[in-house]
Each structure stands twice: as C-alpha cells, then as structure tokens.
Design an enzyme around this catalytic site. Structure first.
Site, PDB file in Angstrom:
ATOM      1  N   HIS A 241      -0.916  -3.918  -4.727  1.00 54.15           N
ATOM      2  CA  HIS A 241      -1.407  -2.594  -4.522  1.00 54.15           C
ATOM      3  C   HIS A 241      -0.252  -1.352  -4.748  1.00 54.15           C
ATOM      4  O   HIS A 241      -0.016  -0.766  -3.944  1.00 54.15           O
ATOM      5  CB  HIS A 241      -2.121  -2.279  -3.153  1.00 54.15           C
ATOM      6  CG  HIS A 241      -2.837  -1.087  -2.947  1.00 54.15           C
ATOM      7  ND1 HIS A 241      -4.167  -1.010  -3.071  1.00 54.15           N
ATOM      8  CD2 HIS A 241      -2.484   0.063  -2.452  1.00 54.15           C
ATOM      9  CE1 HIS A 241      -4.487   0.149  -2.864  1.00 54.15           C
ATOM     10  NE2 HIS A 241      -3.420   1.073  -2.345  1.00 54.15           N
TER      11      HIS A 241
ATOM     12  N   ASP B  40     -12.755  -3.970  -6.881  1.00 56.40           N
ATOM     13  CA  ASP B  40     -11.795  -3.628  -6.235  1.00 56.40           C
ATOM     14  C   ASP B  40     -10.591  -4.335  -5.961  1.00 56.40           C
ATOM     15  O   ASP B  40     -10.780  -5.459  -6.143  1.00 56.40           O
ATOM     16  CB  ASP B  40     -12.335  -2.582  -4.969  1.00 56.40           C
ATOM     17  CG  ASP B  40     -10.997  -1.415  -4.593  1.00 56.40           C
ATOM     18  OD1 ASP B  40     -10.259  -1.245  -5.430  1.00 56.40           O
ATOM     19  OD2 ASP B  40     -11.607  -0.404  -3.704  1.00 56.40           O
TER      20      ASP B  40
ATOM     21  N   LYS C 164     -12.293   9.126  -5.334  1.00 61.71           N
ATOM     22  CA  LYS C 164     -12.555   8.951  -3.902  1.00 61.71           C
ATOM     23  C   LYS C 164     -11.247  10.098  -3.384  1.00 61.71           C
ATOM     24  O   LYS C 164     -10.222   9.860  -3.902  1.00 61.71           O
ATOM     25  CB  LYS C 164     -12.090   7.522  -3.582  1.00 61.71           C
ATOM     26  CG  LYS C 164     -11.924   7.385  -1.912  1.00 61.71           C
ATOM     27  CD  LYS C 164     -11.630   6.050  -1.535  1.00 61.71           C
ATOM     28  CE  LYS C 164     -10.352   5.802  -1.609  1.00 61.71           C
ATOM     29  NZ  LYS C 164     -10.035   4.331  -1.090  1.00 61.71           N
TER      30      LYS C 164
ATOM     31  N   ARG D 134       0.867  -1.318  -0.035  1.00 62.08           N
ATOM     32  CA  ARG D 134       0.016  -0.027  -0.159  1.00 62.08           C
ATOM     33  C   ARG D 134       0.832   1.235   0.014  1.00 62.08           C
ATOM     34  O   ARG D 134       0.594   2.320  -0.585  1.00 62.08           O
ATOM     35  CB  ARG D 134      -0.997  -0.042   1.206  1.00 62.08           C
ATOM     36  CG  ARG D 134      -1.823  -1.156   1.447  1.00 62.08           C
ATOM     37  CD  ARG D 134      -2.385  -0.950   2.413  1.00 62.08           C
ATOM     38  NE  ARG D 134      -3.714  -0.152   2.448  1.00 62.08           N
ATOM     39  CZ  ARG D 134      -5.096  -0.324   2.648  1.00 62.08           C
ATOM     40  NH1 ARG D 134      -5.248  -1.630   3.072  1.00 62.08           N
ATOM     41  NH2 ARG D 134      -5.823   0.565   2.669  1.00 62.08           N
ATOM     42  N   GLN D 135       1.987   1.079   0.614  1.00 60.96           N
ATOM     43  CA  GLN D 135       2.956   2.156   0.792  1.00 60.96           C
ATOM     44  C   GLN D 135       3.705   2.178  -0.446  1.00 60.96           C
ATOM     45  O   GLN D 135       4.957   1.871  -0.085  1.00 60.96           O
ATOM     46  CB  GLN D 135       3.563   2.394   2.105  1.00 60.96           C
ATOM     47  CG  GLN D 135       4.535   3.654   2.179  1.00 60.96           C
ATOM     48  CD  GLN D 135       3.710   4.863   2.741  1.00 60.96           C
ATOM     49  OE1 GLN D 135       2.394   4.813   2.863  1.00 60.96           O
ATOM     50  NE2 GLN D 135       4.577   5.892   2.800  1.00 60.96           N
TER      51      GLN D 135
HETATM   52  C1  R5P Z   1      -7.577   1.895  -2.226  1.00 61.40           C
HETATM   53  O1  R5P Z   1      -6.741   2.421  -2.896  1.00 61.40           O
HETATM   54  C2  R5P Z   1      -7.807   0.379  -2.310  1.00 61.40           C
HETATM   55  O2  R5P Z   1      -7.872   0.061  -3.763  1.00 61.40           O
HETATM   56  C3  R5P Z   1      -9.246   0.088  -1.658  1.00 61.40           C
HETATM   57  O3  R5P Z   1     -10.266   0.999  -2.209  1.00 61.40           O
HETATM   58  C4  R5P Z   1      -9.137   0.804  -0.159  1.00 61.40           C
HETATM   59  O4  R5P Z   1      -7.715   0.042   0.361  1.00 61.40           O
HETATM   60  C5  R5P Z   1     -10.073   0.012   0.542  1.00 61.40           C
HETATM   61  O5  R5P Z   1      -9.896   0.090   1.906  1.00 61.40           O
HETATM   62  P1  R5P Z   1     -11.287   0.346   2.765  1.00 61.40           P
HETATM   63  O6  R5P Z   1     -12.246  -1.067   2.681  1.00 61.40           O
HETATM   64  O7  R5P Z   1     -10.879   0.533   4.181  1.00 61.40           O
HETATM   65  O8  R5P Z   1     -12.122   1.500   2.534  1.00 61.40           O
END
Ligand code: R5P
Length: 286
Positions: A123, A214, A188, A90-91
C-alpha cells in the site's frame, strides 16, 4: 533452501521444492512473544515467510517477524523475508507534521538483516517502487492482481471498477487480464480528522457485469459505498475482489449485504474469502 514459518511458508516450500521448517510459538502472561525455530542447521539460504494470523495485532506480528528474522540472521543465514501483507505500509507519507514515516521505519528494521524483501501489492500509493524504503536489500513488490483474475469465474466483458483514485492501477491491470470492456475508478475523500469517507462517482457505463477491485478491505466502508453507487448506476452482476482481507469486525457482513456474485480476496491474510492464491506469484521471485 529452507522456508521458515507456518502454513504459508509450507506452501511456498512445497512449490519451490524446498524444506519447510516450522516454528513453535509461546506467549508469556504479559504478552511477550517467544518462539523456537524447529531446525538447528540454519546457516543456509533461508526464506522467512510469516503471515499475520487472524486476530493477531500488526504490532505482535511485526515484533515476532523482527525477532525471527534477527535470530536467523545471527545464526548465519542468507535471508529473504516474505511479508505478504506489508504492515505499516499505509503510512507511506508524512501527511501532517509530527507523524512517523512508518513504512520506511519498518523497512529499515529489516534492511540490514536481509538480502531480499518480497511483499504483495504494498500500500505505497504515493511511491512507484519500494526501493527508496530499503538501502541494502533488494525489494520486490509482487502484484497480487493476477491471483484475483485467476480466482474469478469466466466473465463476458465486465467493467472493472476501483472504488477510489489510487485503485485505478489495479483496475487497469485486472481489466487487461479479464479482457474487460472498460475500467476506471471513482474518487474518494477521507477526512483526516474524523476518518469520514465520501465517494465521488464518475460517469462510467456500469450496466451489466462489474468487477470491483482494491488493494485491501479494512472496514469495508470504501468498497461498500462505491458498490452501492455502482448498483445505483446500473450494475447488475457485482463481483468484489481485493488483495488483502484485513477485514475489521463487521466488514464481511457489509460486503455480503451487497449480495455479490463473488467475493474474492487473496491469501496474503487468512480469512473466509482468501481464495486467490498468491504463492505461485511469490515463488517466481525466490
Ligand atoms: C485506501 O487507500 C485503500 O486502498 C483502501 O481503499 C482502504 O484502505 C479500504 O479501507 P476501508 O475498507 O476501511 O474503507
């Protein structure tokens, strides 16, 4: 070839026609992890395939994977590491000065030990490839989207919707596989200080069947907000799909409260909704 790990490794071994080697685990009272690989002959082509267990923290998973990989490397194995959910990916950017570039630091823990790194839908939104993370190992980022398509029921021209800007790539891929009538993604914004999310809907025609996609669901907030927008804009039959079921406490309830026609995640992590099988996609790259 030997495939070392638990049930996920066993599935890979079955499909690849390889030998499955199990691992015994122990935890000392202070939390220190220990294990024993249940084979003495490890100077061979070895695939390490560990999946994070339910309830196990990513840090424990990472230390265990590192210790196992290092042990096999020192035993003389030629190694492929399969990390179906690439932890710390993620990072993938230093957002604010002083933060670590975690995805790269983690990749570099393993890079000198392995010949190949295989993960599923990493990611790494801001990087088109995993290659810059590794200097030595070949890095393969397998898309898990075909597994989601396979697990969905037969649908008549759905609209495929991503909940946020980055998810448009998965929406496009899934739309192609489902012969969809259209695809797109909302936008978002996440406040970096508070983590507060807001969704900006777009003017898609969402009447009828909508498949959401997603890369992961963590708290479920992103998907839930986007799904409520989709329902308010005419979606009648909602299918919720995502690759990694990270699923923090309460996330599944949030998603189920939307009463989706199906709720499908990949088996990169174990969960009650991990019904899309990525093993055949991974085995193709061994
Ligand atoms: C964000 O960039 C990812 O693609 C997901 O949308 C996100 O990590 C989902 O996180 P959460 O379920 O906590 O909203």
């Amino acid at each position: 070839m030997k495939v070392v790990g638990g049930t996920f490794a066993g599935k890979i071994a079955d499909l690849a026609g390889a030998e499955h080697v199990g691992v015994e685990h122990r935890v000392f009272p202070d939390g220190e992890l220990n294990f024993r690989v249940l084979s003495e002959d490890l100077e061979d082509d070895v695939v390490v395939a560990l999946r994070k267990r339910p309830g196990e923290g990513v840090n424990d998973y990472l230390v265990k994977t590192y210790l196992l990989t290092r042990t096999l490397y020192e035993a003389g194995a030629d190694l492929t590491l399969v990390m179906p959910y690439f932890t710390y990916a993620r990072q993938d950017k230093v957002f604010r000065p002083g933060e670590p570039l975690s995805s790269r630091h983690v990749a570099r823990l393993f890079d000198p030990l392995i010949e190949k790194f295989i993960t599923v839908t990493a990611h790494t939104h801001r990087r088109s490839s995993l290659l810059p993370l590794f200097d030595h190992a070949e890095a393969v980022n397998v898309s898990g989207v075909p597994a989601l398509a396979e697990a969905l029921p037969e649908l008549e021209g759905p609209f495929v919707l991503g909940p946020d800007t980055e998810s448009v790539v998965w929406a496009e891929e899934l739309a192609g596989l489902l012969d969809a009538r259209g695809h797109g993604a909302f936008d978002k914004e996440r406040d970096l200080e508070t983590g507060e999310i807001s969704i900006k809907a777009k003017d898609f025609d969402l009447h009828g069947t909508v498949v959401m996609v997603d890369d992961m669901v963590s708290t479920g907030g992103t998907t839930e907000r986007a799904a409520r927008e989709a329902l308010a804009r005419g979606a009648e039959e909602l299918h919720i799909t995502f690759i990694h079921p990270v699923l923090a406490d309460g996330a599944l309830d949030r998603l189920r409260s939307l009463e989706p026609a199906s709720l499908i995640a990949a088996n990169t992590l174990e969960s009650p909704v991990s019904v899309a099988d990525v093993v055949p996609l991974v085995v193709r790259h061994l």
